[in-house]
Scaffold this active site. Structure first.
Site, PDB file in Angstrom:
ATOM      1  N   ASP A  34       0.713  -1.130  -0.096  1.00 51.33           N
ATOM      2  CA  ASP A  34      -0.060  -0.180   0.056  1.00 51.33           C
ATOM      3  C   ASP A  34       0.933   1.199   0.067  1.00 51.33           C
ATOM      4  O   ASP A  34       0.643   2.172   0.738  1.00 51.33           O
ATOM      5  CB  ASP A  34      -0.806   0.166   1.137  1.00 51.33           C
ATOM      6  CG  ASP A  34      -1.813  -1.235   1.413  1.00 51.33           C
ATOM      7  OD1 ASP A  34      -2.269  -1.689   0.312  1.00 51.33           O
ATOM      8  OD2 ASP A  34      -1.688  -1.816   2.505  1.00 51.33           O
ATOM      9  N   GLU A  87     -11.308  -0.541  -3.035  1.00 49.18           N
ATOM     10  CA  GLU A  87     -10.573   0.135  -2.131  1.00 49.18           C
ATOM     11  C   GLU A  87      -9.578   0.947  -2.739  1.00 49.18           C
ATOM     12  O   GLU A  87      -9.467   1.186  -3.871  1.00 49.18           O
ATOM     13  CB  GLU A  87     -10.237  -0.765  -1.078  1.00 49.18           C
ATOM     14  CG  GLU A  87      -9.212  -2.077  -1.649  1.00 49.18           C
ATOM     15  CD  GLU A  87      -8.825  -3.002  -0.486  1.00 49.18           C
ATOM     16  OE1 GLU A  87      -9.940  -3.204   0.448  1.00 49.18           O
ATOM     17  OE2 GLU A  87      -8.151  -3.695  -0.707  1.00 49.18           O
TER      18      GLU A  87
END
Length: 318
Positions: free
Chosen positions: A43, A217
Site C-alpha cells: 500500500d 478500495e
C-alpha cells in the site's frame, strides 16, 4: 481486509512538485514495472519533499507502525528509514496500522492519515498525526479517530486531493466487506489545516462488478485533461485476483464511469495482484507506485514503480 492506499498528490501540488521529480522514460523506451523494494512494503504512498521521494507503507511483521523509505528517484535505490509513527493515538491499538497517507500542508508541515484498530468499536478507523518533516516522527493529534463509521465496517485507505481552487479533500473507503455491506469510496472536504472536516461526505464509487470480489478500495484521485480520474483496487489483496482499475468523471463529485478494462492485473503485467497504487507526478511524465505479491504464504508484497502514460484523461502503463 488489508487496505490500499492511496493516496494522491494533488492537481495543484503536481505543478509545484513537477520540477523536483526525474523524468519518466519515453514511450519508445517503455519497460516492464520495476521491483524497487523487494521486501514487504504494501500500500505505498509516495510524496516529494525538497527533491527527495518519501514512501510510506502498511506495517509488517518486521515491527513498527508505519514503514518508511526514501530515494532520489522513483527507480531508487530506496533506503529504509525509521518508523514514521512510533506511537499511535490513544484510541488505537498497535498491530493493524494500514495504508498511511502523508500530505504537505501550506505552512510547510505534514499531516499523516493512518488506519488503525479503534479499541472502542474494534473496527479499522482513520486518525491523524503531524510532523515538521516528511520522515517524522509524526505525533498523533485529536482525542479519537478522524473518521470511524463503525456500523459501516469502519474506514480505511485515506488519501488526499486538492482541487484547482486549493480546496483540500480526503477520500476513504468504508470497510463494508468486513460486515457484509457495500464498500463506498467517499470524498469529504477538509479544513485548511487538514485535521478536521469542513463538509459532508459524498459517495463517489462502489463495487458493482463480479471481478471486484465484493469490494473496491485504495482510492487515488488526480485531474488530467479537465477530467477527474479515480484509481482504485479490487479483489482479494493476497493473491492474483487483486487488480487496479480506474473511473473518470467530468466533475469532482461525479458521476464516475469505470473503465471497461483494468489498468493493471496479473495477466497484463505479469505481477501477482498489482494494487494499492499511488501517482507520482514527474517533470515529463507521471510514475505509478504500487505493490505486488511476492509470496502468498507468508504474504509478502513488494513495491513496484512504472511510468504512467496519458492519452487525454485515459491512463495506461503499456
Amino acid at each position: 481486509m488489508s487496505p490500499s492506499a492511496r493516496r494522491s498528490l494533488t492537481a495543484a501540488g503536481a505543478l509545484a512538485l513537477a520540477a523536483l521529480v526525474p523524468t519518466a522514460p519515453t514511450a519508445q523506451a517503455a519497460a516492464a514495472p520495476q521491483l524497487v523494494i523487494d521486501t514487504d512494503f504494501p500500500d505505498p504512498d509516495v510524496v516529494v519533499a525538497d527533491g527527495e521521494l518519501w514512501a510510506y507503507a502498511t506495517n509488517s511483521s518486521a515491527g513498527g507502525n508505519v514503514q518508511t523509505a526514501s530515494a532520489a528517484s522513483p527507480e531508487g535505490p530506496w533506503t529504509r528509514q525509521a518508523d514514521a509513527l512510533p506511537e499511535l493515538g490513544d484510541w488505537a491499538r498497535t498491530g493493524l496500522t494500514w495504508a498511511p497517507e502523508v500530505a504537505a500542508q501550506p505552512d510547510g508541515t505534514y499531516v499523516m492519515y493512518y488506519t488503525a484498530r479503534d479499541t472502542a468499536s474494534e473496527r479499522q478507523c482513520i486518525g491523524t498525526a503531524v510532523s515538521d518533516t516528511p520522515g517524522g516522527p509524526f505525533t498523533p493529534v485529536g482525542e479519537g479517530p478522524l473518521v470511524c463509521p463503525a456500523d459501516e465496517g469502519g474506514a480505511i485507505d485515506a488519501t488526499t486531493f486538492t482541487d484547482d481552487d486549493g480546496t483540500p479533500y480526503l477520500l476513504y473507503k468504508n470497510d463494508g466487506n468486513a460486515v457484509g455491506v457495500d464498500t463506498w469510496i467517499y470524498l469529504q472536504q477538509l479544513t485548511p489545516d487538514g485535521l478536521s472536516f469542513a463538509g459532508d461526505r459524498v459517495e463517489l464509487l462502489k463495487q458493482d462488478r463480479p471481478e471486484e470480489g465484493g469490494l473496491i478500495e485504495a482510492p487515488t484521485l488526480v485531474k488530467r485533461d479537465g477530467d477527474y480520474v479515480l484509481f482504485y483496487s479490487a479483489g482479494f489483496y493476497g493473491d492474483g485476483s487483486y487488480f487496479t482499475g480506474y473511473a473518470t468523471a467530468p466533475a469532482l463529485t461525479g458521476p464516475f464511469t469505470k473503465s471497461d478494462e483494468p489498468l493493471m492485473n496479473t495477466d497484463n503485467t505479469g505481477i501477482v495482484g498489482p494494487g494499492g497504487q499511488d501517482v507520482i507526478p514527474g517533470k515529463d511524465g507521471d510514475w505509478l507506485a504500487f505493490h505486488g505479491v511476492l509470496s502468498e504464504d507468508p504474504l509478502v508484497r513488494g513495491m513496484y514503480v512504472t511510468p504512467l502514460r496519458w492519452d487525454g484523461s485515459t491512463p495506461s502503463v503499456d
